[in-house]
Scaffold this active site. Structure first.
Site, PDB file in Angstrom:
ATOM      1  N   HIS A 193       0.826  -1.216   0.000  1.00  0.00           N
ATOM      2  CA  HIS A 193       0.000   0.000   0.000  1.00  0.00           C
ATOM      3  C   HIS A 193       0.862   1.270   0.000  1.00  0.00           C
ATOM      4  CE1 HIS A 193      -3.452   2.436   0.209  1.00  0.00           C
ATOM      5  NE2 HIS A 193      -4.217   1.668   0.972  1.00  0.00           N
ATOM      6  N   ASP A 236     -11.438  -8.791 -17.160  1.00  0.00           N
ATOM      7  CA  ASP A 236     -11.622  -9.996 -17.981  1.00  0.00           C
ATOM      8  C   ASP A 236     -10.313 -10.294 -18.714  1.00  0.00           C
ATOM      9  OD1 ASP A 236     -12.296 -11.943 -19.811  1.00  0.00           O
ATOM     10  OD2 ASP A 236     -14.131 -10.966 -20.486  1.00  0.00           O
TER      11      ASP A 236
END
Length: 440
Positions: A140, A374
């Site tokens: 992070h 996808d």
């Protein structure tokens, strides 16, 4: 004797960028990055069903993922683990109660030491002949949710079409000069980290929260119908009550998070004092001058509000919560960096002992569109933020279901989870029946 699911490691390798990759060899950390320097990694898990039995996991899917990952990388190589699990794919990728520990083997550990830290680690896991998962662990301190998601989507796009050429707006922007730091916050935040276990502690080791045993994970949904019904109920109440401001816009985010605050207050019962709610917001469009949306790195600010518990439990609790959350959002729009001198010390102290964080907070965002990732094998069946393992942290994502505005992840002990789900569902029913919610 019970049969526990097992994980079989097939391969651990390093995927490197092509020789032609032209990214900067090093990047300075801005104050936005330093705020998260030793925060625990963000771990996300994408579940995909096999498109057909003819597609081979080892001969087609893994090579395509490796090759496209190499083409996506523009800096260091990335560790990739390939594994097989005999766990139940449809159980893990569902919405029902699942032990949080079931997800741990599916996300990779981020290689971190005292003086060196990896940015990303990836694991691809096959589930018998049902599907596979892609687990991603992000540091992070290097990138936020928007940057992480854009990386995943670029990888997916290149996996479909190797010759894909991103537009200038799709290319990651590494230029740190777009982040202004007139208050020298980077220096202040760096000192805060050095002092937390100081003096002059320069360790890069990450701080991990203690996870309680026996926690379960579940996914709840805010449908368009539910959000609209809540909005209508709130507006009708405001119009009838002159003490409420009915002129300001009510966002779906404010309604959903206000509802979560009320549900939490109802679950915890009659407790004195305040319930705190905090959230991270993208600062790219809130800074002056604005930071381009394709900026690669951290660019988050924090908003928060406190709500009186007894007010949350009243009939108008959701209205009061909605108004306060909306005010907190407007505060960020008016001055995103107000109070930023203290953020470094607040974060370093909170990360040093996560158990002291008793405020409700969020992870992720439905705006990231993670269900659009996808890789050429279909959209994800499910996306989970595995690293959100606290009863106080609600992960938010979009949904594969067009009827759903956002999915909410909930982590609780099993009996508390059953009670929370009941409160969550009955609250909607009472609004649909136009009854007082405090009667449910």
């Amino acid at each position: 004797m019970a049969n526990f699911p097992s994980l079989k490691l097939i391969e651990v390798c390093k995927v490197s960028p092509p020789p032609t990759a032209a990214a900067p060899s090093s990047l300075p950390l801005t104050f936005f990055d330093l705020m998260w320097l030793r925060f625990h990694p963000i771990q996300r898990l994408f579940f995909y069903e096999f498109p057909s039995n003819e597609v081979s996991f080892h001969d087609v899917i893994v090579p395509k993922l490796k090759n496209s990952l190499s083409l996506t990388l523009q800096g260091d190589g990335v560790s990739m683990t390939v594994a097989e699990s005999d766990d139940n794919f449809y159980h893990l990728s569902g919405n029902g109660f699942r032990e949080v520990s079931e997800f741990h083997p599916l996300v990779p550990q981020l290689p971190v030491s005292h003086n060196r830290a990896a940015v990303i680690a990836i694991q691809v896991t096959k589930f018998q002949n049902k599907g596979f998962s892609i687990g991603i662990s992000n540091h992070h301190g290097i990138l936020d949710g928007r940057s992480s998601t854009s990386f995943i989507k670029s990888w997916a796009q290149i996996c479909i079409e190797e010759s894909f050429i991103p537009t200038p707006k799709q290319m990651p922007l590494y230029d740190r000069s777009v982040i202004n730091d007139p208050k020298d916050l980077a220096k202040i935040y760096a000192k805060a980290w050095k002092d937390v276990e100081g003096p002059n502690n320069k360790s890069l080791n990450l701080k991990f929260p203690q996870t309680k045993h026996g926690l379960v994970r579940s996914t709840l949904e805010f449908t368009h119908q539910n959000i609209q019904k809540l909005k209508e109920w709130i507006l009708n109440k405001k119009i009838k009550n002159e003490n409420f401001d009915s002129s300001s816009h009510i966002s779906s985010f404010a309604i959903a998070t206000a509802y979560l605050c009320v549900c939490t207050a109802k679950l915890e019962g009659l407790k004195e004092g305040k319930l705190w709610f905090g959230f991270a917001a993208d600062a790219r469009t809130r800074l002056k001058p604005q930071v381009p949306l394709n900026y690669f790195g951290n660019c988050l600010v924090g908003g928060y509000t406190s709500l009186e518990r007894f007010e949350l439990l009243s009939e108008n609790g959701i209205i009061l919560a909605c108004d306060e959350i909306s005010k907190a959002i407007r505060k960020l729009d008016d001055g995103a960096l107000n109070g930023s001198e203290n953020w470094g010390s607040m974060m370093s102290q909170a990360t040093n002992d996560y158990s002291k964080i008793q405020a409700i907070s969020l992870a992720g965002s439905p705006r990231f569109g993670v269900y659009n990732a996808d890789f050429g094998f279909g959209k994800p069946k499910k996306v989970e933020i595995v690293s959100a393992e606290s009863p106080y942290v609600f992960p938010l994502t979009d949904s594969q279901n067009s009827d759903v505005v956002m999915e909410i992840g909930v982590v609780r002990e099993r009996d508390e989870m059953e009670a929370f789900v009941t409160i969550f569902n009955q609250g909607f029913e009472s609004f649909f029946n136009d009854q007082h919610w405090d009667h449910c």
